[in-house]
Design an enzyme around this catalytic site. Sequence first.
Site, PDB file in Angstrom:
ATOM      1  N   LYS A 119       0.869  -1.187   0.000  1.00 15.32           N
ATOM      2  CA  LYS A 119       0.000   0.000   0.000  1.00 15.32           C
ATOM      3  C   LYS A 119       0.894   1.221   0.000  1.00 15.32           C
ATOM      4  O   LYS A 119       2.007   1.179   0.525  1.00 15.32           O
ATOM      5  CB  LYS A 119      -0.866   0.027   1.263  1.00 15.32           C
ATOM      6  CG  LYS A 119      -2.118   0.863   1.119  1.00 15.32           C
ATOM      7  CD  LYS A 119      -3.247   0.040   0.553  1.00 15.32           C
ATOM      8  CE  LYS A 119      -4.435   0.900   0.194  1.00 15.32           C
ATOM      9  NZ  LYS A 119      -5.605   0.063  -0.140  1.00 15.32           N
TER      10      LYS A 119
ATOM     11  N   ASP B 116      -6.974   4.297  -4.569  1.00 17.86           N
ATOM     12  CA  ASP B 116      -7.629   4.181  -3.263  1.00 17.86           C
ATOM     13  C   ASP B 116      -8.242   5.560  -3.039  1.00 17.86           C
ATOM     14  O   ASP B 116      -8.437   6.303  -4.018  1.00 17.86           O
ATOM     15  CB  ASP B 116      -6.611   3.797  -2.164  1.00 17.86           C
ATOM     16  CG  ASP B 116      -7.283   3.286  -0.890  1.00 17.86           C
ATOM     17  OD1 ASP B 116      -7.628   2.104  -0.839  1.00 17.86           O
ATOM     18  OD2 ASP B 116      -7.498   4.083   0.050  1.00 17.86           O
TER      19      ASP B 116
HETATM   20  N1  GLU Z   1      -7.376   0.231  -2.924  1.00 17.75           N
HETATM   21  C1  GLU Z   1      -8.149  -0.949  -3.232  1.00 17.75           C
HETATM   22  C2  GLU Z   1      -8.181  -1.862  -2.034  1.00 17.75           C
HETATM   23  O1  GLU Z   1      -8.229  -1.389  -0.917  1.00 17.75           O
HETATM   24  C3  GLU Z   1      -7.724  -1.603  -4.528  1.00 17.75           C
HETATM   25  C4  GLU Z   1      -6.291  -2.037  -4.598  1.00 17.75           C
HETATM   26  C5  GLU Z   1      -5.836  -2.543  -5.961  1.00 17.75           C
HETATM   27  O2  GLU Z   1      -6.659  -2.611  -6.882  1.00 17.75           O
HETATM   28  O3  GLU Z   1      -4.644  -2.865  -6.070  1.00 17.75           O
HETATM   29  O4  GLU Z   1      -8.226  -3.049  -2.129  1.00 17.75           O
END
Ligand code: GLU
Length: 449
Positions: free
Chosen positions: A127, A167
Amino acid sequence: MANAYVERVLGELNEKYPEQPLFLQAATEILNSLGLLVEKDAKYEKAKILERFVEPERTIMFKVPWLDDNNDIQINRGWRVEFNSAIGAYKGGLRFAANCDLGMLKFLGLEQILKNSLTTLPMGGGKGGSDFDPNGKSDAEVMRYCQSFMTELFRHIGPNTDIPAGDQGVGGREIGYLFGQYKRIVNEFTGTLTGKGRAWGGSLARPEATGFGNVYFCQNMLATKDDSFAGKKVAISGFGNVSWGAAQKATELGGTVVTLSGPDGYVYDPDGVGTEEKFNYMLEMRASGRNKVQDYADKFGVEFFAGKRPWEAKVDVALPCATQNELEIDDAKALIANGCIAVSEGSNMSCSLDAIEALQEAGVLYAPGKASNAGGVAVSGLEQSQNAMKLSWTYEEVDEKLQQIMKGIHDACVAAADEVGTPGNYVNGANIAGFLKVAEAMLQQGAVL
Ligand code: GLU
């Protein structure tokens, strides 16, 4: 029923990271479930698997200098937490928000490891993000910001290394600017970011995937009680991408979505947020950068409750889709008193620990985000597959796969919860089912992570 090994690891974490409350909250929830697993088999403690699991493999922290529209230099901070690569390259979104910090990204990264594992696709957990707030910034400022951010991040990512996505605060526009700069620097067209535009490698149904997936998951939970969305009143929080997808799918399955919310309060729409015009207006509100749901009340002539959360409304199903800890103990009590039967998280860690406990004790079906909102990253994984094969699937193919994946996650949670003697506990189910594969991979690969 606390497990001594878990208590020790949590104690150490609390001592090491007192300034990271969100990370400690996520770790507490996860490790308490994993206690049920590690007490049955000494191999985990012997190999120090929990200690290894809660520490990121790598944390990158960098400066993001940029020029605002007045030609003044601004400085923000950027991070990428490459948490765990046991089962695949690091994968997870980027969050741009004023309150973003390392502790928040570690909570999201830790959740992401288990979420990605649950999808059954080969994705590790990561992340990243920044304390830059895109709200109220011009397009040109956002573009310059994304370019500066990527000018540092590019050296750490790649299609087989780390694949960021969106996100909060990072949507299609930001992914476009980030991808453009990445491609320019590395001089390669690869699927290193997901959530891309349709014309340049994005997957159909990726924008809808998180919200749709959450409703599919909830549909599966309701089916265990021979119930469905038909005729249900649904409260949704937020008005961003996740809420938008969830509102459409819940409506399609026969529910009436009576609320949306923003940082300013919530709106109650008795007719339901259920028309093309209203769905499109959600997108408009998001693009405006005003971050005010009151605009919806003004536009459609419905009631607006300033400074309130939607959980006080009388509904059958609640889908929190805004942000972490947006549903706390008093909200849970209000939902229970009003006869709510299911809470399914679209945002990550929507509920506080005591709210979860109250919902579970009252027999409300409760799905943690790492299971119920995994549809977004699942379709990101499908986007990577399409990019690697240099082809693109139809909307129906992707949606069909998404439905299968969500059902698979649901059933895996149910089975794992049964296995440890806590039937119907989706928190234990999700944490244990997600963890087993990662732990197995870590054990087999030796003490490298
Ligand atoms: N931010 C999204 C999550 O919390 C998607 C992450 C992604 O597609 O890599 O899962």
